[in-house]
Design an enzyme around this catalytic site. Structure first.
Site, PDB file in Angstrom:
ATOM      1  N   VAL A  63      15.216 -16.111  17.048  1.00  0.00           N
ATOM      2  CA  VAL A  63      15.406 -16.187  18.434  1.00  0.00           C
ATOM      3  C   VAL A  63      14.936 -14.483  18.657  1.00  0.00           C
ATOM      4  O   VAL A  63      15.249 -14.177  20.106  1.00  0.00           O
ATOM      5  CB  VAL A  63      16.467 -16.947  18.664  1.00  0.00           C
ATOM      6  CG1 VAL A  63      16.140 -18.089  18.653  1.00  0.00           C
ATOM      7  CG2 VAL A  63      17.428 -15.979  18.106  1.00  0.00           C
ATOM      8  N   GLY A  91      23.839 -17.917  17.678  1.00  0.00           N
ATOM      9  CA  GLY A  91      24.723 -16.236  18.174  1.00  0.00           C
ATOM     10  C   GLY A  91      24.696 -15.649  16.282  1.00  0.00           C
ATOM     11  O   GLY A  91      25.854 -16.756  15.971  1.00  0.00           O
ATOM     12  N   ILE A  92      25.043 -14.538  16.724  1.00  0.00           N
ATOM     13  CA  ILE A  92      26.102 -14.327  15.521  1.00  0.00           C
ATOM     14  C   ILE A  92      27.128 -13.243  16.290  1.00  0.00           C
ATOM     15  O   ILE A  92      27.394 -12.046  17.064  1.00  0.00           O
ATOM     16  CB  ILE A  92      24.945 -12.833  14.463  1.00  0.00           C
ATOM     17  CG1 ILE A  92      23.974 -11.836  15.419  1.00  0.00           C
ATOM     18  CG2 ILE A  92      24.078 -14.009  14.545  1.00  0.00           C
ATOM     19  CD1 ILE A  92      23.872 -11.303  14.345  1.00  0.00           C
ATOM     20  N   THR A  93      27.577 -12.687  15.073  1.00  0.00           N
ATOM     21  CA  THR A  93      29.303 -11.011  15.066  1.00  0.00           C
ATOM     22  C   THR A  93      28.885 -10.604  14.391  1.00  0.00           C
ATOM     23  O   THR A  93      28.273 -10.888  13.224  1.00  0.00           O
ATOM     24  CB  THR A  93      30.542 -11.888  15.148  1.00  0.00           C
ATOM     25  OG1 THR A  93      30.311 -12.699  13.914  1.00  0.00           O
ATOM     26  CG2 THR A  93      31.076 -13.009  16.313  1.00  0.00           C
ATOM     27  N   ASP A  95      31.691  -7.767  13.761  1.00  0.00           N
ATOM     28  CA  ASP A  95      32.829  -7.514  14.521  1.00  0.00           C
ATOM     29  C   ASP A  95      33.084  -6.348  13.918  1.00  0.00           C
ATOM     30  O   ASP A  95      33.614  -5.776  12.641  1.00  0.00           O
ATOM     31  CB  ASP A  95      33.990  -8.373  14.309  1.00  0.00           C
ATOM     32  CG  ASP A  95      33.820  -9.670  15.310  1.00  0.00           C
ATOM     33  OD1 ASP A  95      32.765  -9.410  16.517  1.00  0.00           O
ATOM     34  OD2 ASP A  95      34.606 -10.728  14.904  1.00  0.00           O
ATOM     35  N   GLN A 151      34.871  -5.869  19.429  1.00  0.00           N
ATOM     36  CA  GLN A 151      33.724  -6.432  19.844  1.00  0.00           C
ATOM     37  C   GLN A 151      32.975  -6.273  20.412  1.00  0.00           C
ATOM     38  O   GLN A 151      32.066  -6.572  22.045  1.00  0.00           O
ATOM     39  CB  GLN A 151      33.997  -8.070  19.862  1.00  0.00           C
ATOM     40  CG  GLN A 151      34.243  -9.189  19.179  1.00  0.00           C
ATOM     41  CD  GLN A 151      33.885 -10.682  19.389  1.00  0.00           C
ATOM     42  OE1 GLN A 151      34.552 -11.116  20.189  1.00  0.00           O
ATOM     43  NE2 GLN A 151      33.616 -11.602  18.422  1.00  0.00           N
ATOM     44  N   TYR A 154      29.068  -8.000  21.042  1.00  0.00           N
ATOM     45  CA  TYR A 154      29.546  -8.648  21.580  1.00  0.00           C
ATOM     46  C   TYR A 154      29.900  -9.554  22.487  1.00  0.00           C
ATOM     47  O   TYR A 154      29.300  -9.971  23.310  1.00  0.00           O
ATOM     48  CB  TYR A 154      30.293  -9.854  20.065  1.00  0.00           C
ATOM     49  CG  TYR A 154      30.364 -10.892  20.356  1.00  0.00           C
ATOM     50  CD1 TYR A 154      29.198 -12.190  19.832  1.00  0.00           C
ATOM     51  CD2 TYR A 154      31.290 -11.661  21.073  1.00  0.00           C
ATOM     52  CE1 TYR A 154      29.451 -14.146  19.459  1.00  0.00           C
ATOM     53  CE2 TYR A 154      31.538 -13.546  20.918  1.00  0.00           C
ATOM     54  CZ  TYR A 154      30.862 -14.023  20.100  1.00  0.00           C
ATOM     55  OH  TYR A 154      31.038 -15.696  19.661  1.00  0.00           O
ATOM     56  N   PRO A 184      33.081 -20.353  25.508  1.00  0.00           N
ATOM     57  CA  PRO A 184      34.349 -21.298  24.966  1.00  0.00           C
ATOM     58  C   PRO A 184      35.242 -20.302  24.115  1.00  0.00           C
ATOM     59  O   PRO A 184      34.387 -19.089  23.844  1.00  0.00           O
ATOM     60  CB  PRO A 184      33.720 -21.705  23.755  1.00  0.00           C
ATOM     61  CG  PRO A 184      31.848 -22.233  23.589  1.00  0.00           C
ATOM     62  CD  PRO A 184      32.158 -20.433  25.082  1.00  0.00           C
ATOM     63  N   TYR A 186      38.478 -19.762  21.216  1.00  0.00           N
ATOM     64  CA  TYR A 186      37.999 -19.637  19.729  1.00  0.00           C
ATOM     65  C   TYR A 186      38.292 -21.335  19.412  1.00  0.00           C
ATOM     66  O   TYR A 186      39.310 -21.613  19.356  1.00  0.00           O
ATOM     67  CB  TYR A 186      39.441 -18.825  19.054  1.00  0.00           C
ATOM     68  CG  TYR A 186      39.784 -17.321  19.194  1.00  0.00           C
ATOM     69  CD1 TYR A 186      38.643 -16.937  18.462  1.00  0.00           C
ATOM     70  CD2 TYR A 186      39.252 -16.673  21.169  1.00  0.00           C
ATOM     71  CE1 TYR A 186      38.444 -15.344  18.392  1.00  0.00           C
ATOM     72  CE2 TYR A 186      39.022 -15.610  20.526  1.00  0.00           C
ATOM     73  CZ  TYR A 186      39.033 -14.829  19.827  1.00  0.00           C
ATOM     74  OH  TYR A 186      38.850 -13.225  19.974  1.00  0.00           O
TER      75      TYR A 186
HETATM   76  N1  CAA Z   1      44.069  -6.701  19.709  1.00  0.00           N
HETATM   77  C1  CAA Z   1      45.322  -5.836  18.957  1.00  0.00           C
HETATM   78  N2  CAA Z   1      45.213  -5.286  18.464  1.00  0.00           N
HETATM   79  C2  CAA Z   1      44.150  -5.585  17.259  1.00  0.00           C
HETATM   80  C3  CAA Z   1      43.250  -6.681  17.528  1.00  0.00           C
HETATM   81  C4  CAA Z   1      43.482  -7.729  18.558  1.00  0.00           C
HETATM   82  N3  CAA Z   1      42.728  -8.406  18.793  1.00  0.00           N
HETATM   83  N4  CAA Z   1      42.879  -6.952  16.297  1.00  0.00           N
HETATM   84  C5  CAA Z   1      43.314  -5.986  15.331  1.00  0.00           C
HETATM   85  N5  CAA Z   1      44.116  -5.140  15.772  1.00  0.00           N
HETATM   86  C6  CAA Z   1      44.628  -3.692  15.580  1.00  0.00           C
HETATM   87  C7  CAA Z   1      45.584  -4.305  13.895  1.00  0.00           C
HETATM   88  O1  CAA Z   1      46.342  -4.828  14.096  1.00  0.00           O
HETATM   89  C8  CAA Z   1      45.362  -2.759  13.154  1.00  0.00           C
HETATM   90  O2  CAA Z   1      46.536  -2.102  14.766  1.00  0.00           O
HETATM   91  P1  CAA Z   1      47.577  -0.715  13.847  1.00  0.00           P
HETATM   92  O3  CAA Z   1      46.059   0.003  13.007  1.00  0.00           O
HETATM   93  O4  CAA Z   1      48.452  -0.757  14.508  1.00  0.00           O
HETATM   94  O5  CAA Z   1      48.137  -1.964  12.568  1.00  0.00           O
HETATM   95  C9  CAA Z   1      43.916  -2.126  14.248  1.00  0.00           C
HETATM   96  O6  CAA Z   1      44.012  -2.986  15.298  1.00  0.00           O
HETATM   97  C10 CAA Z   1      42.965  -2.044  13.073  1.00  0.00           C
HETATM   98  O7  CAA Z   1      43.701  -3.412  12.648  1.00  0.00           O
HETATM   99  P2  CAA Z   1      42.571  -3.901  11.391  1.00  0.00           P
HETATM  100  O8  CAA Z   1      43.052  -3.397  10.517  1.00  0.00           O
HETATM  101  O9  CAA Z   1      42.225  -5.063  10.876  1.00  0.00           O
HETATM  102  O10 CAA Z   1      40.846  -3.101  10.956  1.00  0.00           O
HETATM  103  P3  CAA Z   1      39.509  -3.180  10.527  1.00  0.00           P
HETATM  104  O11 CAA Z   1      38.386  -1.815  10.882  1.00  0.00           O
HETATM  105  O12 CAA Z   1      39.661  -3.183   9.162  1.00  0.00           O
HETATM  106  O13 CAA Z   1      39.111  -4.235  11.320  1.00  0.00           O
HETATM  107  C11 CAA Z   1      38.553  -5.974  13.414  1.00  0.00           C
HETATM  108  C12 CAA Z   1      38.502  -4.184  13.082  1.00  0.00           C
HETATM  109  C13 CAA Z   1      36.995  -5.643  12.038  1.00  0.00           C
HETATM  110  C14 CAA Z   1      37.826  -5.729  14.500  1.00  0.00           C
HETATM  111  C15 CAA Z   1      39.182  -6.848  12.984  1.00  0.00           C
HETATM  112  O14 CAA Z   1      40.580  -6.740  13.157  1.00  0.00           O
HETATM  113  C16 CAA Z   1      39.080  -8.051  13.261  1.00  0.00           C
HETATM  114  O15 CAA Z   1      37.650  -9.627  12.329  1.00  0.00           O
HETATM  115  N6  CAA Z   1      39.382  -8.638  14.330  1.00  0.00           N
HETATM  116  C17 CAA Z   1      38.818  -9.774  14.913  1.00  0.00           C
HETATM  117  C18 CAA Z   1      38.006  -9.964  15.938  1.00  0.00           C
HETATM  118  C19 CAA Z   1      37.981 -11.094  16.711  1.00  0.00           C
HETATM  119  O16 CAA Z   1      38.290 -11.481  17.354  1.00  0.00           O
HETATM  120  N7  CAA Z   1      36.576 -11.788  16.863  1.00  0.00           N
HETATM  121  C20 CAA Z   1      36.010 -12.689  17.123  1.00  0.00           C
HETATM  122  C21 CAA Z   1      35.490 -14.071  16.202  1.00  0.00           C
HETATM  123  S1  CAA Z   1      35.078 -15.513  17.094  1.00  0.00           S
HETATM  124  C22 CAA Z   1      33.926 -15.780  18.380  1.00  0.00           C
HETATM  125  O17 CAA Z   1      33.234 -14.177  18.515  1.00  0.00           O
HETATM  126  C23 CAA Z   1      33.977 -16.436  18.293  1.00  0.00           C
HETATM  127  C24 CAA Z   1      34.489 -16.203  20.502  1.00  0.00           C
HETATM  128  O18 CAA Z   1      33.052 -16.312  20.692  1.00  0.00           O
HETATM  129  C25 CAA Z   1      35.271 -16.432  20.451  1.00  0.00           C
END
Ligand code: CAA
Length: 248
Positions: A63, A91-93, A95, A151, A154, A184, A186
């Site tokens: 795509v 779609g992909i992520t 993150d 993101q 994304y 959508p 989660y």
């Molecule tokens: N809100 C606030 N703070 C957050 C957070 C959030 N959503 N996610 C992480 N943090 C904070 C952590 O608590 C941490 O804080 P401290 O340093 O104070 O402990 C700091 O950010 C770093 O977090 P990580 O240790 O996890 O850092 P990392 O670099 O290893 O990973 C990340 C970062 C990849 C973003 C990981 O936190 C992650 O995967 N987060 C989820 C991202 C997300 O929500 N993706 C959605 C996927 S699903 C989707 O996309 C479908 C859809 O359409 C809804």
């Protein structure tokens, strides 16, 4: 009437895509799924689906590649018939925090999630207009509406999708073609269950007033509504389906 209508679902073998494809087939649409050329499990998937009673046609479509979309949509048209419904679902992520994000991570997400909407819709829109009926449903995300930690790529691509929807909906409104975005929240698919459990439990689930992840069936049901005759007056909309996580 719907039995005649051919729907193409991009990323139709994926978590959400599979449910969209099966539910649309259950609703009487002829469904063609597209899958990433890097997907090595497509044969097994088709076989499993046949076992469940679904005889999907499937095409590998990159795509992100305009010419591949053009060539494959032409084949779909020739082999399966005119495309009346397009669900831009692929779609992909990638993150990661902005600090760590590379240009490659940015480009991959923009190309797969946003460029794909142009690349695919371009192939089907003239036909929909000529036939005076069409439905384009672009799958965005709550994170395109509100932003999400980790993101930037994304959220930007998903927000861009709705700009595309609105502009195109205006251009084709008088031609019997509707163009809508769904956003959508989660949903319980692999994309979401890949989030580290402690982040899901501590940061994400507490933000969802309904208190659970969404179900792929619930999203598919919304798409089926948007394909219906009763939805002919819904165009240019961005319909949230997020358990109350984001209201505006
Ligand atoms: N809100 C606030 N703070 C957050 C957070 C959030 N959503 N996610 C992480 N943090 C904070 C952590 O608590 C941490 O804080 P401290 O340093 O104070 O402990 C700091 O950010 C770093 O977090 P990580 O240790 O996890 O850092 P990392 O670099 O290893 O990973 C990340 C970062 C990849 C973003 C990981 O936190 C992650 O995967 N987060 C989820 C991202 C997300 O929500 N993706 C959605 C996927 S699903 C989707 O996309 C479908 C859809 O359409 C809804």
């Amino acid at each position: 009437m719907t039995e005649e209508r051919l729907a193409v679902v991009t990323g139709g073998m994926g978590g959400l895509g599979e449910t969209i494809s099966t539910k649309m087939a259950d609703a009487g649409y002829k469904v063609v799924v597209t899958y990433s050329p890097s997907n090595t499990k497509w044969k097994q998937w088709l076989e499993d689906m046949r076992g469940r009673g679904y005889a999907f046609a499937a095409f590998p479509v990159d795509v992100t590649d305009y010419d591949d979309c053009a060539a494959k949509c032409e084949r779909i048209h020739k082999e399966c018939g005119p495309i009346s419904i397009l669900v831009n679902n692929a779609g992909i992520t990638r993150d990661m925090t902005f600090k760590k994000m590379t240009k490659t991570d940015w480009d991959a997400v923009m190309r797969t999630n946003l460029d794909s909407c142009f690349n695919m819709t371009k192939q089907v829109m003239d036909g929909m207009i000529e036939r005076g009926w069409g439905r384009v449903i672009n799958v965005s995300s709550v994170n395109g509406q509100k932003g999400a930690f980790g993101q930037t790529n994304y959220s930007a691509a998903k927000a861009g999708i709705h700009g595309f929807t609105k502009a195109l909906a205006l251009e084709v409104a008088k031609k019997g073609v509707t163009v809508n975005t769904i956003s959508p929240g989660y949903i319980g698919t692999k994309m979401v269950t890949a989030i580290p459990k402690e982040i899901l439990d501590s940061k994400i689930l507490p933000q969802i007033p309904i208190g659970r992840l969404g179900k792929p069936d619930e999203v598919a049901g919304l798409i089926i509504y948007l394909c219906s005759e009763e939805a002919a007056f819904v165009t240019g909309a961005n319909i949230s389906i997020n358990g109350g996580q984001h209201m505006y």
